[in-house]
Design an enzyme around this catalytic site. Structure first.
Site, PDB file in Angstrom:
ATOM      1  N   TRP A   1       0.622  -1.378   0.055  1.00 14.88           N
ATOM      2  CA  TRP A   1      -0.139   0.011   0.045  1.00 14.88           C
ATOM      3  C   TRP A   1       0.836   1.232   0.031  1.00 14.88           C
ATOM      4  O   TRP A   1       0.266   2.454  -0.240  1.00 14.88           O
ATOM      5  CB  TRP A   1      -1.043   0.199   1.019  1.00 14.88           C
ATOM      6  CG  TRP A   1      -0.084  -0.076   2.573  1.00 14.88           C
ATOM      7  CD1 TRP A   1      -0.183  -1.284   3.172  1.00 14.88           C
ATOM      8  CD2 TRP A   1       0.529   0.712   3.480  1.00 14.88           C
ATOM      9  NE1 TRP A   1       0.493  -1.138   4.179  1.00 14.88           N
ATOM     10  CE2 TRP A   1       1.191  -0.098   4.445  1.00 14.88           C
ATOM     11  CE3 TRP A   1       0.865   2.151   3.027  1.00 14.88           C
ATOM     12  CZ2 TRP A   1       1.774   0.646   5.623  1.00 14.88           C
ATOM     13  CZ3 TRP A   1       1.636   2.821   4.123  1.00 14.88           C
ATOM     14  CH2 TRP A   1       2.178   1.865   5.273  1.00 14.88           C
ATOM     15  N   ASN A   2       2.066   1.187   0.256  1.00 11.92           N
ATOM     16  CA  ASN A   2       2.987   2.204   0.281  1.00 11.92           C
ATOM     17  C   ASN A   2       3.113   2.835  -0.888  1.00 11.92           C
ATOM     18  O   ASN A   2       3.237   4.343  -1.141  1.00 11.92           O
ATOM     19  CB  ASN A   2       4.241   2.303   1.314  1.00 11.92           C
ATOM     20  CG  ASN A   2       5.105   1.292   0.637  1.00 11.92           C
ATOM     21  OD1 ASN A   2       4.792   0.408  -0.232  1.00 11.92           O
ATOM     22  ND2 ASN A   2       6.409   1.296   1.154  1.00 11.92           N
TER      23      ASN A   2
ATOM     24  N   LYS B   1      -2.354  -8.335  -7.713  1.00 13.59           N
ATOM     25  CA  LYS B   1      -2.988  -8.236  -6.424  1.00 13.59           C
ATOM     26  C   LYS B   1      -2.542  -7.177  -5.632  1.00 13.59           C
ATOM     27  O   LYS B   1      -1.727  -7.306  -5.034  1.00 13.59           O
ATOM     28  CB  LYS B   1      -3.152  -9.602  -5.743  1.00 13.59           C
ATOM     29  CG  LYS B   1      -4.131  -9.592  -4.525  1.00 13.59           C
ATOM     30  CD  LYS B   1      -3.738 -10.309  -3.228  1.00 13.59           C
ATOM     31  CE  LYS B   1      -3.154  -9.280  -2.263  1.00 13.59           C
ATOM     32  NZ  LYS B   1      -4.024  -8.202  -1.768  1.00 13.59           N
ATOM     33  N   PRO B   2      -3.446  -6.047  -5.753  1.00 17.50           N
ATOM     34  CA  PRO B   2      -2.775  -4.977  -4.944  1.00 17.50           C
ATOM     35  C   PRO B   2      -3.138  -5.110  -3.650  1.00 17.50           C
ATOM     36  O   PRO B   2      -3.933  -5.996  -2.976  1.00 17.50           O
ATOM     37  CB  PRO B   2      -3.790  -3.790  -5.476  1.00 17.50           C
ATOM     38  CG  PRO B   2      -4.735  -4.495  -6.132  1.00 17.50           C
ATOM     39  CD  PRO B   2      -4.690  -5.758  -6.591  1.00 17.50           C
TER      40      PRO B   2
ATOM     41  N   GLY C   1       6.619  -6.347  -0.160  1.00 22.86           N
ATOM     42  CA  GLY C   1       5.941  -6.243   0.952  1.00 22.86           C
ATOM     43  C   GLY C   1       6.602  -6.580   2.260  1.00 22.86           C
ATOM     44  O   GLY C   1       7.844  -6.648   2.233  1.00 22.86           O
ATOM     45  N   SER C   2       5.862  -7.320   3.258  1.00 22.79           N
ATOM     46  CA  SER C   2       6.916  -7.422   4.591  1.00 22.79           C
ATOM     47  C   SER C   2       7.718  -9.004   4.368  1.00 22.79           C
ATOM     48  O   SER C   2       7.423  -9.735   3.585  1.00 22.79           O
ATOM     49  CB  SER C   2       5.695  -7.721   5.758  1.00 22.79           C
ATOM     50  OG  SER C   2       4.806  -8.866   5.233  1.00 22.79           O
TER      51      SER C   2
ATOM     52  N   GLU D   1      10.859  -8.087  -2.855  1.00 20.13           N
ATOM     53  CA  GLU D   1      11.268  -6.719  -2.066  1.00 20.13           C
ATOM     54  C   GLU D   1      10.503  -6.760  -0.972  1.00 20.13           C
ATOM     55  O   GLU D   1       9.550  -6.345  -0.806  1.00 20.13           O
ATOM     56  CB  GLU D   1      10.892  -5.562  -3.102  1.00 20.13           C
ATOM     57  CG  GLU D   1      11.469  -5.788  -4.418  1.00 20.13           C
ATOM     58  CD  GLU D   1      12.849  -5.404  -4.439  1.00 20.13           C
ATOM     59  OE1 GLU D   1      13.585  -5.083  -3.687  1.00 20.13           O
ATOM     60  OE2 GLU D   1      13.540  -5.528  -5.423  1.00 20.13           O
ATOM     61  N   LEU D   2      11.542  -6.999   0.365  1.00 20.58           N
ATOM     62  CA  LEU D   2      11.126  -7.121   1.397  1.00 20.58           C
ATOM     63  C   LEU D   2      11.319  -5.985   2.446  1.00 20.58           C
ATOM     64  O   LEU D   2      11.682  -4.948   1.835  1.00 20.58           O
ATOM     65  CB  LEU D   2      11.416  -8.574   2.142  1.00 20.58           C
ATOM     66  CG  LEU D   2      10.994  -9.501   0.955  1.00 20.58           C
ATOM     67  CD1 LEU D   2      11.631 -10.958   1.814  1.00 20.58           C
ATOM     68  CD2 LEU D   2       9.429  -9.858   0.769  1.00 20.58           C
TER      69      LEU D   2
ATOM     70  N   CYS E   1      10.215   1.459   2.484  1.00 18.54           N
ATOM     71  CA  CYS E   1      11.184   0.313   2.914  1.00 18.54           C
ATOM     72  C   CYS E   1      12.648   0.719   2.867  1.00 18.54           C
ATOM     73  O   CYS E   1      13.548   0.129   3.352  1.00 18.54           O
ATOM     74  CB  CYS E   1      11.085  -0.813   1.965  1.00 18.54           C
ATOM     75  SG  CYS E   1      10.996  -0.815   0.354  1.00 18.54           S
TER      76      CYS E   1
ATOM     77  N   GLU F   1      11.656  -2.582  11.749  1.00 20.43           N
ATOM     78  CA  GLU F   1      11.476  -1.311  10.955  1.00 20.43           C
ATOM     79  C   GLU F   1      10.358  -0.705  11.495  1.00 20.43           C
ATOM     80  O   GLU F   1       9.290  -0.928  11.914  1.00 20.43           O
ATOM     81  CB  GLU F   1      10.804  -2.144   9.615  1.00 20.43           C
ATOM     82  CG  GLU F   1      10.872  -1.314   8.412  1.00 20.43           C
ATOM     83  CD  GLU F   1      10.549  -2.087   7.088  1.00 20.43           C
ATOM     84  OE1 GLU F   1       9.817  -3.221   7.111  1.00 20.43           O
ATOM     85  OE2 GLU F   1      10.739  -1.620   5.857  1.00 20.43           O
TER      86      GLU F   1
HETATM   87  P1  ADP Z   1       2.481  -4.269   3.859  1.00 17.45           P
HETATM   88  O1  ADP Z   1       1.411  -4.075   5.115  1.00 17.45           O
HETATM   89  O2  ADP Z   1       3.848  -3.656   4.696  1.00 17.45           O
HETATM   90  O3  ADP Z   1       2.157  -3.795   2.774  1.00 17.45           O
HETATM   91  P2  ADP Z   1       2.126  -6.976   3.777  1.00 17.45           P
HETATM   92  O4  ADP Z   1       3.144  -8.045   3.415  1.00 17.45           O
HETATM   93  O5  ADP Z   1       1.111  -7.102   4.831  1.00 17.45           O
HETATM   94  O6  ADP Z   1       3.048  -5.636   3.876  1.00 17.45           O
HETATM   95  O7  ADP Z   1       1.429  -6.619   2.386  1.00 17.45           O
HETATM   96  C1  ADP Z   1       1.854  -6.618   0.838  1.00 17.45           C
HETATM   97  C2  ADP Z   1       0.926  -7.255   0.213  1.00 17.45           C
HETATM   98  O8  ADP Z   1       0.916  -8.689   0.285  1.00 17.45           O
HETATM   99  C3  ADP Z   1      -0.368  -6.712  -0.046  1.00 17.45           C
HETATM  100  O9  ADP Z   1      -1.025  -7.001  -1.205  1.00 17.45           O
HETATM  101  C4  ADP Z   1      -1.118  -7.889   0.965  1.00 17.45           C
HETATM  102  O10 ADP Z   1      -2.541  -7.781   0.729  1.00 17.45           O
HETATM  103  C5  ADP Z   1      -0.251  -8.957   0.384  1.00 17.45           C
HETATM  104  N1  ADP Z   1      -0.808 -10.295   1.240  1.00 17.45           N
HETATM  105  C6  ADP Z   1      -0.618 -10.144   2.852  1.00 17.45           C
HETATM  106  N2  ADP Z   1      -0.656 -11.527   3.257  1.00 17.45           N
HETATM  107  C7  ADP Z   1      -0.600 -12.375   2.134  1.00 17.45           C
HETATM  108  C8  ADP Z   1      -0.687 -13.867   1.952  1.00 17.45           C
HETATM  109  N3  ADP Z   1      -0.513 -14.657   3.044  1.00 17.45           N
HETATM  110  N4  ADP Z   1      -0.576 -14.144   0.553  1.00 17.45           N
HETATM  111  C9  ADP Z   1      -0.378 -13.456  -0.236  1.00 17.45           C
HETATM  112  N5  ADP Z   1      -0.591 -12.121  -0.203  1.00 17.45           N
HETATM  113  C10 ADP Z   1      -0.305 -11.605   0.949  1.00 17.45           C
END
Ligand code: ADP
Length: 482
Positions: free
Chosen positions: A155-156, A179-180, A232-233, A254-255, A288, A385
């Site tokens: 989302w950032n 998938k956003p 993402g995370s 990209e974590l 990040c 973080e």
């Molecule tokens: P952040 O909150 O820092 O964006 P997340 O890793 O929670 O990091 O989210 C990044 C993306 O990954 C989002 O699109 C989120 O919906 C998706 N996501 C979260 N959990 C899962 C999962 N179990 N499988 C696939 N995608 C996921």
């Protein structure tokens, strides 16, 4: 205010058709600055995602064989369409994400620049003719699009993170199921509107919103999806890497990051503060590559902190659409609570709040830009973080000590160093375990270079010529009996 209604698409895209969830259930999307609901998006899951993967797999059969010049033409049109609609797309991005409009405009522009970069780069994706050990053979190395790509984005940077994935995928001849993040789906759905408008064939770009676990699960389980690219995370990234094993997919990750920002006593302190401001407070500290830990050498510690406080105090907090605002809201209440817990932890261990430290009267999701001095290695933000507007300032004595403190994390994404000593620049280039290092700059991302983390910050690179390679398979071809 700029009208973005054309891009507020309350539907998902599969095989060129906009549709709702099978259940007809929706998810509300809110503006983090006001809490107002700006619209709804479909709550899709496994079944809808499986259909989207099928649509992408069908489209791949023809799209992957199209002329490079045709794909380059489409990408150039997509770039132009993004820039023609920059104001509306930026307004939409600010409405769902909260960042100030000038940053949102910048994000649309860099997203467009990624598209153009990969349109150019695919023309240089050369193969090889390798000298054969015997004359009766010719040995070739050829490149081919990897297949259907699953692209999961955060989302950032809901627009530009997708751009870094769509650019190379669409250039290479791959098709995509995107998938956003649920908090910011519209900036991604807008890519679907534009891709259709400029003439990408049906099924080349498919977009799903809804259950992350179900959509992610379907993408990971499908043998048709040959590559997954995720931003993402670290926690979710690791789970996706595990899930990728069953079908042996390529993965790009990209974590998280935990960027150190090191200021040596020979540095230009005003320049360091300028760099600190952009690397710390951009997007309210929610990137990040944002600085997590400032390390300042003893002799210049007080001067740096004083100047940092003055600059931080000058930040303007408010709704990102208002004039002059530099700091918007945090994405949600969980983010605010997390930032508060970093402050409480730090002060309980001797950290001193030099500025800020609490919620801002503008509204529930607003937090004051904060400077904490006397930071130490036992505080939570030394290892976790922050993802928020806290500048934690540590003191150090010498180069060896600061290099090992900077590396004392499982992350290895971005690091920043301010020094005028050329020898030190090269020494730290060797000793800092980071994938991106900015010397005398707090903002270094650009489309021409690889962006990627070491250690648990990720796998693979986005941008640069490297950013295309993950979307291409390599084949070795032996032609014998010449
Ligand atoms: P952040 O909150 O820092 O964006 P997340 O890793 O929670 O990091 O989210 C990044 C993306 O990954 C989002 O699109 C989120 O919906 C998706 N996501 C979260 N959990 C899962 C999962 N179990 N499988 C696939 N995608 C996921």
């Amino acid at each position: 205010m700029t009208n973005y209604s054309k891009f507020l698409k309350e539907a998902n895209l599969t095989g060129g058709i906009w549709h709702s969830a099978d259940s007809n259930l929706n998810i509300p999307v809110t503006n983090p600055a006001t809490g107002d609901v700006i619209g709804h998006v479909p709550n899709c899951g496994t079944t809808e995602t499986e259909r989207a993967i099928q649509a992408a797999a069908t489209a791949f059969k023809t799209y992957s064989r199209t002329d490079v010049s045709y794909r380059v033409g489409l990408l150039r049109k997509l770039h132009d369409a993004l820039m023609d609609n920059q104001e509306s797309l930026a307004a939409l991005l600010t409405a769902e994400q909260g960042k100030p409009l000038f940053e949102a405009r910048g994000e649309i522009a860099i997203g467009a620049a990624y598209i153009l970069w990969f349109a150019e780069e695919i023309r240089r994706a050369k193969g090889e003719i390798v000298p054969a050990p015997t004359n009766d053979r010719r040995l070739l190395v050829t490149h081919h699009p990897v297949g259907v790509v699953g692209a999961i984005t955060p989302w950032n940077f809901p627009s530009s993170m997708l751009a870094r994935k769509l650019g190379p995928a669409l250039a290479a001849g791959c098709t995509v199921v995107a998938k956003p993040a649920t908090a910011t789906p519209y900036s991604a759905l807008a890519w679907g509107v534009l891709a259709q408008e400029v003439g990408f064939p049906a099924g080349v770009l498919n977009i799903m919103t809804g259950s992350a676990r179900e959509i992610g699960g379907a993408i990971m389980a499908s043998p048709d999806v040959r590559k997954v690219t995720f931003t993402g995370s670290t926690e979710v990234g690791k789970s996706l890497i595990r899930q990728s094993a069953d079908t042996v997919k390529k993965v790009s990750m990209e974590l998280g990051g935990n960027a150190p920002f090191i200021v040596f006593e020979d540095a230009d302190i005003d320049a360091a503060v300028e760099g600190a401001m952009v690397s710390k407070y951009r997007n309210m500290g929610q990137t990040c590559v944002c600085t997590n830990r400032f390390y300042v050498q003893e002799k210049v510690y007080d001067t740096f902190v004083e100047k940092l406080i003055v600059a931080t105090r000058a930040l303007k907090i408010g709704n990102g659409v208002d004039d002059g605002v530099t700091q918007g809201p945090l994405i949600d209440m969980a983010a605010v609570e997390k930032v508060e817990s970093f402050v409480a932890d730090s002060t309980s261990k001797g950290g001193e709040i030099a500025l800020g430290g609490k919620r801002h009267p503008k509204g529930a999701t607003f937090f004051e830009p904060t400077v904490i001095t006397n930071a130490s290695a036992d505080m939570d933000f030394a290892t976790d973080e922050i993802f928020g507007p806290i500048a934690a300032v540590f003191k150090f004595e010498n180069e060896d000590e600061v290099a090992s403190a900077a590396n004392a994390t499982e992350f290895g994404l971005a690091a920043y160093v301010y020094t005028r000593d050329v020898g030190r620049i090269f020494r730290l280039n060797d000793s800092l375990d980071y994938g991106l290092i900015g010397f005398n700059s707090g903002l270094i991302t650009t489309v021409e270079v690889p962006f990627g983390g070491l250690k648990e910050s990720g796998l693979g690179s986005e941008g640069g010529s490297q950013g295309l390679q993950d979307y291409l398979e390599t084949k070795y071809v032996c032609i014998a009996g010449i």
